[in-house]
Design an enzyme around this catalytic site. Structure first.
Site, PDB file in Angstrom:
ATOM      1  N   CYS B 162       3.923  28.365   5.955  1.00  0.00           N
ATOM      2  CA  CYS B 162       4.051  28.226   7.409  1.00  0.00           C
ATOM      3  C   CYS B 162       2.767  28.569   8.158  1.00  0.00           C
ATOM      4  O   CYS B 162       2.711  28.437   9.381  1.00  0.00           O
ATOM      5  CB  CYS B 162       5.185  29.109   7.902  1.00  0.00           C
ATOM      6  SG  CYS B 162       6.641  28.909   6.893  1.00  0.00           S
ATOM      7  N   HIS B 294       4.780  33.228  16.268  1.00  0.00           N
ATOM      8  CA  HIS B 294       5.313  32.529  15.105  1.00  0.00           C
ATOM      9  C   HIS B 294       6.807  32.303  15.366  1.00  0.00           C
ATOM     10  O   HIS B 294       7.325  31.226  15.099  1.00  0.00           O
ATOM     11  CB  HIS B 294       5.047  33.321  13.828  1.00  0.00           C
ATOM     12  CG  HIS B 294       5.323  32.534  12.600  1.00  0.00           C
ATOM     13  ND1 HIS B 294       4.751  31.313  12.370  1.00  0.00           N
ATOM     14  CD2 HIS B 294       6.156  32.762  11.531  1.00  0.00           C
ATOM     15  CE1 HIS B 294       5.201  30.823  11.211  1.00  0.00           C
ATOM     16  NE2 HIS B 294       6.053  31.675  10.697  1.00  0.00           N
ATOM     17  N   LYS B 326       9.063  26.870  18.823  1.00  0.00           N
ATOM     18  CA  LYS B 326       9.907  26.364  17.724  1.00  0.00           C
ATOM     19  C   LYS B 326      11.330  26.105  18.206  1.00  0.00           C
ATOM     20  O   LYS B 326      12.054  25.303  17.619  1.00  0.00           O
ATOM     21  CB  LYS B 326       9.942  27.360  16.561  1.00  0.00           C
ATOM     22  CG  LYS B 326       8.667  27.381  15.736  1.00  0.00           C
ATOM     23  CD  LYS B 326       8.802  28.255  14.501  1.00  0.00           C
ATOM     24  CE  LYS B 326       7.539  28.253  13.663  1.00  0.00           C
ATOM     25  NZ  LYS B 326       6.437  29.050  14.231  1.00  0.00           N
ATOM     26  N   PHE B 390       5.451  32.724   4.543  1.00  0.00           N
ATOM     27  CA  PHE B 390       6.025  33.196   3.286  1.00  0.00           C
ATOM     28  C   PHE B 390       4.871  33.437   2.320  1.00  0.00           C
ATOM     29  O   PHE B 390       3.886  32.689   2.315  1.00  0.00           O
ATOM     30  CB  PHE B 390       6.943  32.123   2.684  1.00  0.00           C
ATOM     31  CG  PHE B 390       8.355  32.184   3.197  1.00  0.00           C
ATOM     32  CD1 PHE B 390       8.772  33.136   4.105  1.00  0.00           C
ATOM     33  CD2 PHE B 390       9.286  31.259   2.736  1.00  0.00           C
ATOM     34  CE1 PHE B 390      10.090  33.180   4.559  1.00  0.00           C
ATOM     35  CE2 PHE B 390      10.598  31.297   3.177  1.00  0.00           C
ATOM     36  CZ  PHE B 390      11.002  32.246   4.086  1.00  0.00           C
TER      37      PHE B 390
END
Lengths: 88, 402
Positions: B162, B294, B326, B390
């Site tokens: 990501c 994020h 997002k 991740f």
């Protein structure tokens, strides 16, 4: 399946070369038709799919291959042989 | 050390197929997430996503191109054409040798893997199309971009889940700043919205079935998106000399590794990346007005990210704004930082802060100004874009108003 092997191979090569079927003569080489190495493997794939055959061709050593790609005529002959072998 | 500016931007994402439409959606707080339209959807337990609708590749590419272009490459090329057109640059001459491309993608041609696995496993076929490998490889998009625009300098693709796009853009920034390149095409792309791509994510049980609600107490996971955003990073002197419009300046970048856990984020790792980027940019934390978070909408990310921001900014954390777009375009995985950089550019250039939509209940562990639901106007001089991947790989960019 009325079309002959010849007509179907020429149709596949013409599509790959983005040419009219009438522009693909039996004495043409793939190079003269503007088909590069990627176009060649794509043509072989299309031939395998169309005739349900397995074409013995290794791009690393095209000259050593049983499948003669020097002209459209030689490709047609090779495909005819493979189709016949598959039937027997 | 050269200054680095952004002189072109392009995108394809669930909100729009260009930057203008994406900015409009950001301003309106519009949601691009909805029911997925993909094969075997009924066998999925997650059936929503930020899908790019109305995508008609035949209008952009010919048949011979399409046999080589996975969807992630298609998105990249269209976004890049927009960015280069806006920049006004032409790489055909000498500039081509001084320009390259660094892109981020987590997984490359996932649709190509998916379709061909189906063909050999499900349908039992024994041969696949000869271009499967050049179509699915992670660097396909970067390579096709280099070929279409004659970019002959440093060109490659990075995959850091990501954070891929932020790592890519950070490296592009460093190359222009150091003088290694005059201009770089950079950003990222992802297209995982197919049966296998979603099935894999379902397995982790971090996905929401209904909405992405970052920072909201009732958040229940992330929602996948797809698309690309591409930017032209250019040497400031070069851009100035030719009178180019400057969208924003890139002034800092830092990356850190948690070295801790393969999926759980670390507050320290994130905080070190934020603080490092500010040091690199040589700006005081108090100058930062906006952070594009994020903000995945997972329980773990959002509280960890807020804690990291509070650590770095101290009391100023309560004054700055932090939002996660997002909630609108979904999580574009390796392409996400690139689309999110657009929200930073909009904040700096237009003075509009994109909201965090779907926000319903305050979470005491995310007690910052998350710009809930409605866009805000504000003069922004410095903005940050966070990406925490991740694998514990963190990458933060700092941008300044032009």
């Amino acid at each position: 399946m009325a079309d002959s092997v010849r007509d179907r191979v020429i149709a596949i090569i013409a599509e790959q070369a983005v040419l009219d079927v009438s522009d693909v003569t039996e004495d043409s080489s793939l190079e003269s038709l503007g088909i590069d190495s990627l176009g060649l493997v794509e043509s072989i794939f299309a031939i395998e799919e169309a005739f349900d055959i397995s074409v013995p061709f290794n791009a690393n050593e095209p000259a050593k291959s049983d499948f003669d790609i020097s002209t459209v005529a030689s490709i047609i002959a090779a495909v005819e042989a493979l189709v016949a072998a598959q039937k027997s | 050390m050269r200054r680095v500016v952004i002189t072109g931007a392009g995108t394809v994402n669930a909100l729009a197929h260009d930057v203008k439409g994406t900015f409009e959606a950001f301003r309106e707080g519009r949601c691009g997430i909805g029911p997925l339209d993909i094969r075997d959807r009924d066998r999925l337990s997650i059936q929503i996503g930020g899908q790019v609708h109305g995508w008609d590749p035949e209008t952009h590419f010919n048949r011979q191109q399409l046999v080589l272009f996975d969807k992630f490459t298609q998105f990249t090329l269209i976004a890049a054409r927009q960015a280069i057109a806006q920049s006004g640059l032409n790489f055909d001459g000498h500039l081509g040798y001084e320009a390259g491309v660094v892109l981020g993608t987590a997984a490359g041609g996932v649709n190509t893997w998916d379709e061909n696995y189906r063909s050999v496993y499900e349908e039992g076929k024994n041969r696949v199309h000869p271009f499967v490998v050049p179509k699915l490889m992670n660097n396909a998009a970067a390579s096709h971009l280099s070929m279409e625009f004659n970019l002959k300098g440093p060109s490659f693709t990075v995959a850091t889940a990501c954070a891929s796009s932020n790592h890519a853009m950070g490296l592009a920034f460093q190359m222009v700043r150091s003088g290694a390149s005059r201009a770089m095409l950079t950003g990222g792309s992802e297209s995982m919205l197919c049966f296998g791509g979603i099935k894999a994510w379902e397995g982790l049980r971090v996905m929401s079935k209904d909405a992405c609600r970052p920072f909201s107490l009732n958040r229940n996971g992330m929602v996948q998106g797809e698309g690309a955003a591409i930017f032209v990073f250019e040497d400031y002197a070069h851009a100035k000399k030719r009178g180019a419009e400057i969208l924003a300046e890139v002034i800092g970048f830092a990356m850190t590794s948690d070295a801790a856990d393969i999926v759980m984020p670390s507050k320290q790792g994130a905080a070190r990346a934020i603080a490092g980027a500010l040091r690199d940019a040589q700006v005081n934390p108090e100058k930062v007005c906006y952070i594009n978070a994020h903000g995945t909408g997972t329980a773990a990310n959002d509280k960890t990210e807020c804690a990291a921001v509070a650590d770095v900014f101290g009391q100023h954390a309560d004054r700055l704004m932090i939002s996660s777009t997002k909630s609108m375009h979904g999580h574009l995985i390796g392409g996400t930082g690139a689309v999110e950089l657009l929200a930073c550019i909009m904040a700096l250039k237009d003075g509009v802060i994109a909201p965090t939509i779907g926000y319903e209940e305050p979470d005491p562990e995310c007690a910052l100004n998350v710009v809930p639901n409605v866009a805000r106007e504000a003069k922004v001089k410095v903005a940050l874009s966070n990406a925490f991947a991740f694998g514990g790989l963190n990458a933060v960019l700092v941008l300044k108003r032009a």
